[in-house]
Design a protein around this motif. Structure first.
Motif, PDB file in Angstrom:
ATOM      1  N   ALA A   1       0.872  -1.164   0.000  1.00  0.00           N
ATOM      2  CA  ALA A   1       0.000   0.000   0.000  1.00  0.00           C
ATOM      3  C   ALA A   1       0.912   1.216   0.000  1.00  0.00           C
ATOM      4  CB  ALA A   1      -0.909   0.007   1.225  1.00  0.00           C
ATOM      5  N   ILE A   2       0.363   2.337  -0.416  1.00  0.00           N
ATOM      6  CA  ILE A   2       1.154   3.568  -0.384  1.00  0.00           C
ATOM      7  C   ILE A   2       0.334   4.698   0.207  1.00  0.00           C
ATOM      8  CG2 ILE A   2       2.521   2.924  -2.420  1.00  0.00           C
ATOM      9  CD1 ILE A   2       0.952   5.138  -3.975  1.00  0.00           C
ATOM     10  N   ILE A   3       1.030   5.682   0.739  1.00  0.00           N
ATOM     11  CA  ILE A   3       0.456   7.002   1.004  1.00  0.00           C
ATOM     12  C   ILE A   3       1.277   7.993   0.192  1.00  0.00           C
ATOM     13  CG2 ILE A   3       0.038   8.828   2.680  1.00  0.00           C
ATOM     14  CD1 ILE A   3      -0.306   6.721   4.821  1.00  0.00           C
ATOM     15  N   ASP A   4       0.597   8.689  -0.707  1.00  0.00           N
ATOM     16  CA  ASP A   4       1.243   9.751  -1.475  1.00  0.00           C
ATOM     17  C   ASP A   4       0.850  11.076  -0.829  1.00  0.00           C
ATOM     18  OD1 ASP A   4       2.296  11.545  -3.250  1.00  0.00           O
ATOM     19  OD2 ASP A   4       1.124  10.871  -4.988  1.00  0.00           O
ATOM     20  N   PRO A   5       1.800  11.781  -0.203  1.00  0.00           N
ATOM     21  CA  PRO A   5       1.455  13.044   0.456  1.00  0.00           C
ATOM     22  C   PRO A   5       1.039  14.129  -0.524  1.00  0.00           C
ATOM     23  CG  PRO A   5       3.830  12.725   0.431  1.00  0.00           C
ATOM     24  CD  PRO A   5       3.228  11.454  -0.083  1.00  0.00           C
ATOM     25  N   ASP A   6       1.390  13.942  -1.794  1.00  0.00           N
ATOM     26  CA  ASP A   6       1.043  14.913  -2.832  1.00  0.00           C
ATOM     27  C   ASP A   6       0.025  14.293  -3.770  1.00  0.00           C
ATOM     28  OD1 ASP A   6       1.083  17.191  -4.448  1.00  0.00           O
ATOM     29  OD2 ASP A   6       2.736  16.411  -5.671  1.00  0.00           O
ATOM     30  N   GLY A   7      -1.129  13.944  -3.214  1.00  0.00           N
ATOM     31  CA  GLY A   7      -2.183  13.324  -4.001  1.00  0.00           C
ATOM     32  C   GLY A   7      -2.994  14.343  -4.775  1.00  0.00           C
ATOM     33  N   PRO A   8      -4.118  13.917  -5.339  1.00  0.00           N
ATOM     34  CA  PRO A   8      -4.967  14.836  -6.105  1.00  0.00           C
ATOM     35  C   PRO A   8      -5.349  16.063  -5.283  1.00  0.00           C
ATOM     36  CG  PRO A   8      -5.680  12.569  -6.399  1.00  0.00           C
ATOM     37  CD  PRO A   8      -4.643  12.539  -5.330  1.00  0.00           C
ATOM     38  N   GLY A   9      -5.227  17.227  -5.890  1.00  0.00           N
ATOM     39  CA  GLY A   9      -5.541  18.476  -5.193  1.00  0.00           C
ATOM     40  C   GLY A   9      -4.520  18.853  -4.141  1.00  0.00           C
ATOM     41  N   GLY A  10      -3.362  18.184  -4.175  1.00  0.00           N
ATOM     42  CA  GLY A  10      -2.322  18.481  -3.205  1.00  0.00           C
ATOM     43  C   GLY A  10      -2.555  17.865  -1.840  1.00  0.00           C
TER      44      GLY A  10
END
Length: 233
Positions: free
Chosen positions: A57-66
């Motif tokens: 699994a991942i967490i992207d801190p810069d996802g959609p809409g920041g």
């Protein structure tokens, strides 16, 4: 500077899919090890990210809409990263369909069948010949599908893509699945080509030392109970 992606990971064929993609993209990431043999996948904090208690699994801190976004399921992660970075997942619809066909072929076929072959050949507490034959033969059939597909193209969808990244990890342990790559010359050429890529080499080394500290799963009865005895919680 953007914070790195958090990768929840253990060095397995499914985990390698994401380290390969991240290494190919050159995207900064930090590994959060989920030791599946010790039950880390059942920790409440991890279940909030991956409700199916499976890595990666991942967490992207810069996802959609920041805003941060968490994603579970390896295929979904590959698609997300491909869309976000515009690499290894084409925008042209025909080319994208080619990639998606082979990505889902791996997710729904090659991975589960190879996993069952591993189970019955190595981990089952009793030797069940029917199970061994059933899944060894099915993996052999799937390798044949890949071999035929690769007879006239370098990669599964033509160009190198997330479909190849998804499949390669499940071919690495081919001997554990009772397969000989010499029986599949086009598949073997593809296999050797991918393993020669620097990003792939680096990706499959991630966590190797962590895994080496653990007992072999074939010998670790406690880990087998954790992994193979799950029911609804």
């Amino acid at each position: 500077m953007t914070a790195p992606i958090e990768l929840y990971y253990w060095p397995t064929p499914n985990g390698w899919k994401i380290t390969i993609m991240l290494e190919e993209l050159g995207v900064p990431y930090v590994v959060k090890y989920i030791n599946i043999g010790q039950g880390d996948q059942f920790a409440p904090d991890f279940l909030r990210i991956s409700p199916n208690n499976r890595m990666p699994a991942i967490i992207d801190p810069d996802g959609p809409g920041g805003e941060p976004i968490s994603i579970f399921e390896s295929g979904a992660i590959l698609q997300y990263l491909g869309r976000k970075h515009g690499k290894f997942y084409p925008t042209d619809e025909r080319a994208r369909v080619e990639v998606e066909q082979w990505l889902f072929w791996q997710v729904g076929g090659l991975g589960p069948m190879a996993g069952q072959a591993h189970h019955f050949r190595q981990y089952a507490p009793e030797r069940i010949q029917y199970g061994i034959d059933r899944y060894t033969n099915e993996v052999n059939r799937l390798y044949g599908v890949m071999n035929k597909r690769l007879a006239d193209r370098p990669f599964l969808a033509g160009d190198y893509s997330i479909a190849d990244m998804a499949a390669i990890g499940w071919v690495i342990p081919h001997e554990n699945q009772g397969q000989d790559l010499n029986d599949f010359p086009h598949l073997k050429r593809w296999f050797d080509t991918l393993l020669a890529r620097l990003a792939v080499k680096k990706a499959i080394e991630v966590g190797k030392e962590e895994r080496a500290r653990q007992k072999s799963l074939a010998e670790d009865k406690e880990a087998q109970k954790i992994l193979f005895g799950q029911r609804a919680r």
